[in-house]
Write an enzyme that holds these catalytic residues in place. Structure first.
Site, PDB file in Angstrom:
ATOM      1  N   GLU A   1       1.063  -1.191   0.104  1.00  0.00           N
ATOM      2  CA  GLU A   1       0.000   0.063   0.064  1.00  0.00           C
ATOM      3  C   GLU A   1       0.933   1.127  -0.056  1.00  0.00           C
ATOM      4  O   GLU A   1       0.473   2.252  -0.640  1.00  0.00           O
ATOM      5  CB  GLU A   1      -0.940   0.001   1.248  1.00  0.00           C
ATOM      6  CG  GLU A   1      -1.942  -1.111   1.291  1.00  0.00           C
ATOM      7  CD  GLU A   1      -3.124  -0.999   0.255  1.00  0.00           C
ATOM      8  OE1 GLU A   1      -3.108   0.124  -0.422  1.00  0.00           O
ATOM      9  OE2 GLU A   1      -4.039  -1.774   0.108  1.00  0.00           O
TER      10      GLU A   1
ATOM     11  N   ARG B   1       0.612   3.612  -3.149  1.00  0.00           N
ATOM     12  CA  ARG B   1      -0.010   5.205  -2.898  1.00  0.00           C
ATOM     13  C   ARG B   1       0.777   6.262  -2.812  1.00  0.00           C
ATOM     14  O   ARG B   1       0.708   7.133  -3.242  1.00  0.00           O
ATOM     15  CB  ARG B   1      -1.015   4.900  -1.624  1.00  0.00           C
ATOM     16  CG  ARG B   1      -2.176   4.076  -2.120  1.00  0.00           C
ATOM     17  CD  ARG B   1      -2.651   3.449  -1.331  1.00  0.00           C
ATOM     18  NE  ARG B   1      -3.411   3.409  -0.341  1.00  0.00           N
ATOM     19  CZ  ARG B   1      -4.333   4.017  -0.071  1.00  0.00           C
ATOM     20  NH1 ARG B   1      -4.700   5.194  -0.408  1.00  0.00           N
ATOM     21  NH2 ARG B   1      -5.069   3.773   0.930  1.00  0.00           N
TER      22      ARG B   1
END
Length: 599
Positions: free
Chosen positions: A188, A192
């Site tokens: 993640e 991101r």
């Protein structure tokens, strides 16, 4: 698209065949008895237990799927594509004009501002935002690393929001600090935050973002220090050390380890530091070495020996972006790494042969393969489950993009393509992609016009009353007046609109814009929080809706960005010049100067 754990869990956290200390909400729900539950279609293969070596698991899957394929293909009749002339499902005209729809673009810009301004007012700098209670939260007790801010910056640049961009940039310059003694999800954080910094750098040419990206990447690199070179699921950014997933010790998610490559390879290209490239590419070499023989991959691997673990095979959570990045790695480096074209082609052959099926109504969908150990000898049965996560809706657009790039037999493919411009397998994938988009839109045929988190599809051998699923799909566990199951929720996901954006760019067919506008209007009607921000809803079939107090960051990073680009002129971020990472951060296609590919 396609992230599934950490900040926003996009699907079930694991498999029944992998020991976990705590089941997820969905797994608990899966275990509940329900009279409408599909019965599954099984095959006894070989006795097995624990982690499997790549060789043994390959034997199981090759032998097992040889027969399971019959169960699926009994329903999956590939609609034969023409070998010449227009392909089915496309609208032809003498001149296709990709003009911008300014009115709809402006509506989407206002929606982004409604989301961003609320976050900025109530939670600036926090990783997550809760719009109903109007507060933010962080992923660790040590503090956050600006997930929402960094994930949104390139959208501001694309939408032309200069004031919002300048305030976000100021926060990055003055307050973004990765020296946090806390455990962050490797995958993640890469897709991101690292991805967001890299795309912000490309679009702004501001060295601040590249400097921050290098700092973050250097803190992530220790996660790759394992026996196999597969990165650990978590990383302590302050201590610069990898950390195992406590719920799946000794294992890593296949999608997570194979969805870091676009980011690290692009950073390597920008910095001339081959370390980033080598770490990311080695992961793909390990996966290729563990080839299961079908082109498919189970969703867990051992981070010590690099072998696949006996676990589910699926295109949803923990599997999705593995397949997505096979294609995108091939495209990112100007098609200079044929190994990814080979891996992608094998994977799509496997998907077509083993995971695609049709309902009695003729609806094409993708299922999952679940291994189950049966007493007394511990034999393995593979169960075909007619279940499709919303996550899988990335696949329609991806198949279409793959068809015109990996399967082109001419130098320049038309928009939309002619049948003779594509290979036989590419024509197959194009048609499957078109149909899967229609299937995803079918799951939007709900009381709210929004798609559930998970849909189940009917099968001739199941016990579903046709009256309960007249469209060929249903939400498992949903009962009138009962508690809403996990599967029934909509959490602002982007996967369908991602496919609509790609399909429109490849065909010029206005129906994809119409589909996208319908979804946007449904989000505005049911997910908008009056005081600011947007929230997911607990049940797509219930009106009035019950909102959930969370605005997933992929709303601003992906959903609204893809919707905006769907109505933008095609000269903005053309697919021939850009690849989008799985969080919709655009990276430019480049010709690498370092050694590429592997064998």
């Amino acid at each position: 698209m396609a992230s599934e754990t950490g900040l926003h869990q996009r699907g079930p956290a694991g498999s029944k065949d992998v020991i976990q200390k705590q089941p997820t909400t969905q797994e608990v729900d899966d275990k509940k008895k329900h009279k409408a539950k599909p019965q599954g279609y099984t095959l006894t293969t070989l006795a097995a237990s624990g982690l499997f070596t790549a060789v043994v698991l390959a034997v199981i899957i090759i032998v097992g799927l040889k027969y399971i394929e019959h169960d699926l293909s009994a329903n999956y009749h590939l609609r034969k594509a023409p070998v010449k002339g227009p392909l089915p499902g496309t609208t032809y005209s003498d001149a296709i004009v990709f003009s911008a729809d300014e009115e709809k673009k402006e509506a989407i810009v206002k929606a982004f501002q409604h989301a961003w301004h609320a976050y900025e007012r109530d939670a600036m700098g926090a990783d997550e935002y809760h719009p109903i209670s109007r507060h933010g939260s962080n992923l660790t007790e040590a503090g956050g690393i600006g997930y929402t801010v960094v994930d949104s910056i390139d959208t501001m640049l694309i939408l032309g929001l200069e004031d919002e961009y300048q305030r976000a940039r100021k926060w990055v310059e003055e307050k973004l600090d990765f020296d946090k003694d806390g455990n962050f999800n490797t995958f993640e954080t890469t897709i991101r935050v690292l991805g967001g910094l890299l795309s912000a750098y490309h679009l702004s040419e501001d060295e601040l973002f590249l400097e921050k990206a290098v700092d973050l990447a250097d803190r992530i690199l220790p996660a790759f220090d394992t026996g196999s070179g597969l990165p650990l699921s978590m990383v302590n950014l302050g201590k610069r050390v990898g950390v195992e997933d406590p719920w799946n010790p000794e294992l890593v998610s296949t999608a997570e380890v194979s969805t870091l490559q676009l980011e690290f390879k692009y950073l390597s290209e920008l910095t001339d530091d081959e370390t980033y490239w080598e770490k990311a590419e080695h992961v793909m070499a390990v996966i290729r070495k563990g080839n299961l023989g079908t082109g498919l991959a189970s969703i867990f691997m051992s981070h010590e020996d690099g072998r696949f673990a006996l676990s589910q095979i699926r295109l949803g959570s923990r599997g999705d972006s593995y397949y997505e990045y096979l294609l995108k790695q091939y495209l990112q480096t100007s098609k200079q790494e044929p190994v990814y074209r080979e891996m992608y082609g094998n994977a799509m052959d496997g998907v077509a042969s083993h995971l695609m099926a049709r309902t009695p109504q003729g609806v094409l969908y993708t299922g999952e393969l679940h291994p189950q150990r049966r007493p007394p000898k511990g034999e393995i049965h593979w169960t075909v489950v007619p279940k499709q996560d919303h996550l899988v809706c990335f696949l329609g657009g991806s198949l279409m993009l793959g068809a015109v790039t990996t399967g082109a037999v001419v130098h320049s493919v038309s928009i939309p393509p002619m049948a003779e411009e594509l290979s036989e397998s590419a024509r197959r994938d194009w048609m499957s992609g078109l149909e899967l988009i229609e299937t995803c839109m079918l799951t939007h045929d709900t009381a709210t016009g929004l798609s559930p988190e998970i849909a189940y599809f009917t099968h001739p051998l199941d016990r579903i009353d046709a009256a309960l699923a007249p469209k060929g799909w249903y939400i498992k566990g949903l009962k009138p007046g009962g508690q809403s199951p996990y599967d029934a929720r909509y959490i602002l996901r982007p996967e369908t609109v991602e496919s609509l954006f790609i399909a429109y760019r490849l065909t010029g067919d206005n129906r994809y814009r119409e589909y996208g506008w319908d979804i946007f209007q449904a989000i505005e009607k049911h997910c908008r929080v009056q005081s600011g921000g947007y929230a997911g809803i607990l049940n797509v079939e219930e009106i009035p809706v019950t909102q959930e107090d969370k605005m997933e960051t992929f709303l601003m990073s992906e959903t609204l960005k893809y919707l905006y680009l769907l109505f933008e002129d095609d000269s903005v971020l053309p697919l021939s010049e850009y690849v989008f990472n799985t969080e919709a951060h655009p990276f430019p296609i480049f010709t690498p100067t370092t050694k590429t590919g592997f064998s």
